[in-house]
Design an enzyme around this catalytic site. Sequence first.
Site, PDB file in Angstrom:
ATOM      1  N   LYS A  45      33.846  54.827  55.677  1.00  0.00           N
ATOM      2  CA  LYS A  45      34.807  54.857  54.482  1.00  0.00           C
ATOM      3  C   LYS A  45      34.062  54.715  53.166  1.00  0.00           C
ATOM      4  O   LYS A  45      33.126  53.853  53.188  1.00  0.00           O
ATOM      5  CB  LYS A  45      35.970  54.029  54.590  1.00  0.00           C
ATOM      6  CG  LYS A  45      35.845  52.717  54.772  1.00  0.00           C
ATOM      7  CD  LYS A  45      36.979  51.858  55.357  1.00  0.00           C
ATOM      8  CE  LYS A  45      36.526  50.477  55.362  1.00  0.00           C
ATOM      9  NZ  LYS A  45      37.782  49.600  56.093  1.00  0.00           N
ATOM     10  N   ARG A 143      49.684  44.775  56.370  1.00  0.00           N
ATOM     11  CA  ARG A 143      49.168  45.680  55.636  1.00  0.00           C
ATOM     12  C   ARG A 143      49.782  47.136  56.072  1.00  0.00           C
ATOM     13  O   ARG A 143      50.680  47.786  55.093  1.00  0.00           O
ATOM     14  CB  ARG A 143      47.823  45.466  55.731  1.00  0.00           C
ATOM     15  CG  ARG A 143      47.045  46.380  54.437  1.00  0.00           C
ATOM     16  CD  ARG A 143      45.524  45.993  54.523  1.00  0.00           C
ATOM     17  NE  ARG A 143      44.852  46.625  55.659  1.00  0.00           N
ATOM     18  CZ  ARG A 143      43.593  46.982  55.749  1.00  0.00           C
ATOM     19  NH1 ARG A 143      42.651  46.660  54.590  1.00  0.00           N
ATOM     20  NH2 ARG A 143      43.000  47.542  56.794  1.00  0.00           N
ATOM     21  N   TYR A 265      23.441  36.617  26.036  1.00  0.00           N
ATOM     22  CA  TYR A 265      24.934  36.571  25.267  1.00  0.00           C
ATOM     23  C   TYR A 265      25.520  35.241  25.288  1.00  0.00           C
ATOM     24  O   TYR A 265      25.335  34.669  26.543  1.00  0.00           O
ATOM     25  CB  TYR A 265      25.703  37.602  25.688  1.00  0.00           C
ATOM     26  CG  TYR A 265      25.651  39.137  25.471  1.00  0.00           C
ATOM     27  CD1 TYR A 265      25.472  39.589  24.187  1.00  0.00           C
ATOM     28  CD2 TYR A 265      25.437  40.171  26.378  1.00  0.00           C
ATOM     29  CE1 TYR A 265      25.308  40.723  23.675  1.00  0.00           C
ATOM     30  CE2 TYR A 265      25.430  41.288  26.040  1.00  0.00           C
ATOM     31  CZ  TYR A 265      25.190  41.849  24.729  1.00  0.00           C
ATOM     32  OH  TYR A 265      25.095  43.017  24.444  1.00  0.00           O
ATOM     33  N   MET A 324      25.127  44.474  30.624  1.00  0.00           N
ATOM     34  CA  MET A 324      25.618  45.627  31.183  1.00  0.00           C
ATOM     35  C   MET A 324      24.158  46.466  31.943  1.00  0.00           C
ATOM     36  O   MET A 324      24.179  47.082  32.672  1.00  0.00           O
ATOM     37  CB  MET A 324      26.285  46.623  30.158  1.00  0.00           C
ATOM     38  CG  MET A 324      26.694  48.159  30.591  1.00  0.00           C
ATOM     39  SD  MET A 324      27.007  49.177  29.480  1.00  0.00           S
ATOM     40  CE  MET A 324      28.613  48.344  28.824  1.00  0.00           C
TER      41      MET A 324
HETATM   42  C1  LIG Z   1      37.309  48.860  56.802  1.00  0.00           C
HETATM   43  C2  LIG Z   1      37.863  48.665  58.580  1.00  0.00           C
HETATM   44  C3  LIG Z   1      37.161  48.501  59.779  1.00  0.00           C
HETATM   45  C4  LIG Z   1      35.558  48.368  59.566  1.00  0.00           C
HETATM   46  O1  LIG Z   1      35.497  46.778  58.988  1.00  0.00           O
HETATM   47  P1  LIG Z   1      34.223  45.909  59.109  1.00  0.00           P
HETATM   48  O2  LIG Z   1      34.781  44.715  58.525  1.00  0.00           O
HETATM   49  O3  LIG Z   1      33.484  46.732  57.979  1.00  0.00           O
HETATM   50  O4  LIG Z   1      33.544  45.978  60.398  1.00  0.00           O
HETATM   51  C5  LIG Z   1      37.808  48.643  60.756  1.00  0.00           C
HETATM   52  N1  LIG Z   1      39.089  48.974  60.989  1.00  0.00           N
HETATM   53  C6  LIG Z   1      39.912  49.008  59.592  1.00  0.00           C
HETATM   54  C7  LIG Z   1      41.316  49.560  60.116  1.00  0.00           C
HETATM   55  C8  LIG Z   1      39.310  49.064  58.599  1.00  0.00           C
HETATM   56  O5  LIG Z   1      40.046  49.332  57.359  1.00  0.00           O
END
Ligand SMILES: *Cc1c(COP(=O)(O)O)cnc(C)c1O
Length: 385
Positions: A45, A143, A265, A324
């Site tokens: 992802k 979640r 800054y 930046m």
């Molecule tokens: C992002 C995610 C993972 C991978 O998690 P890592 O901690 O990066 O290994 C696995 N399962 C779900 C549902 C996730 O959202």
Amino acid sequence: MQVTSTGADPRLAGARLTIDLDALVANWRDLSARSRPAKCAAVVKADAYGLGVEHVVPVLTKAGCETFFVALPEEGVAVRRIAPKADIFILNGVHAQSAATMVEASLIPVLSGIEQIELWARFCRERWLHAPCAIGVDTGMNRLGLTVEEALAFRARNIADHLVSPVLVMSHLACGDAPDHPLNKKQRESFQRVAAAFDDIDSSLANSAGIFLGDGFLFDVTRPGIALYGGRASGTGENPVRPVVSLHARIAQIRQVSKGETVSYGATQTLARDSRIATVSVGYADGYPRAGSGAGVPLREAVTDGQSGFIGGRRVPLVGRITMDLTLFDVTDVDEESLAEGWIELIGPNIPLDEAAQVAGTIGYELLTSLGKRYERRYLKSADA
Ligand SMILES: *Cc1c(COP(=O)(O)O)cnc(C)c1O
């Protein structure tokens, strides 16, 4: 070694990201071995945690990875173009506007509520489809997902009415990086009940950290993300995976600054000695977080030290605020020859990703997925990868 350069023109770029695809593949193989007899998937992802699906997915496919997880349907479509035969799961689920894309690109939505199951059932029934789906179950994170009781009730109803065709049932750990957290055991026990009910399909619980929790957490499919990319999965012990990403910034200028003067800054830092300051061409617009200035920025006063760089065999401290496009390091103790080479390591073998993240008050995941667009990106792989 094959080197593919993408992103900014290497002659012009202010900084260079190097992504070691051999290390990535070695990490997947290692996680795969630790997962056995479960099958190891890959979570890609957010553009493979910022590293680029078009580079990551082909090498993992070649190494034998057949299953990918992404968050959103368009991410799935991108992976489908690269991996025509893979199973691609969409973690964020389905809604009325995304169902058609799932079917067109053969993506498998993780249905995370009765309403999504009913939507998918209706969509498939109206088109005479038996499109596969996964069932997401919430075992304690609150979640996404059906409750355990909803999942068990759905299982019975689906046997009777055949609403949808699940191929996987999954849940997600809230505290996998804290091996002693009592929620791990509780989630495993809840998920065992679910997996036992869905005994004719695959079950999946472990993310990267879950793989290191051992046998009872592996089920049929594991879903590592961060550990593939060299990030620390578990909060305890050594990081067992190989680093994948390094970041080198180009020195734009070196200047002499006298003791008692201030830099950057807000004039937040007064130099305690006559110093040589190297200004490098990376800043927060590149995803090098401003919070890494340490006490130089508001809300971080409690933290004194900011980031370090690495050059000429030694660590050099960041001075003043990260801006930046530019960041300053004190290179007073660095030899001329190393300075003349013109680059400072910000992340890499000497400055681990997780350390750079922690200093900025964040995690490796956020640092990787925030990496900017202005870098030259160099992908390294051996001829057979
Ligand atoms: C992002 C995610 C993972 C991978 O998690 P890592 O901690 O990066 O290994 C696995 N399962 C779900 C549902 C996730 O959202």
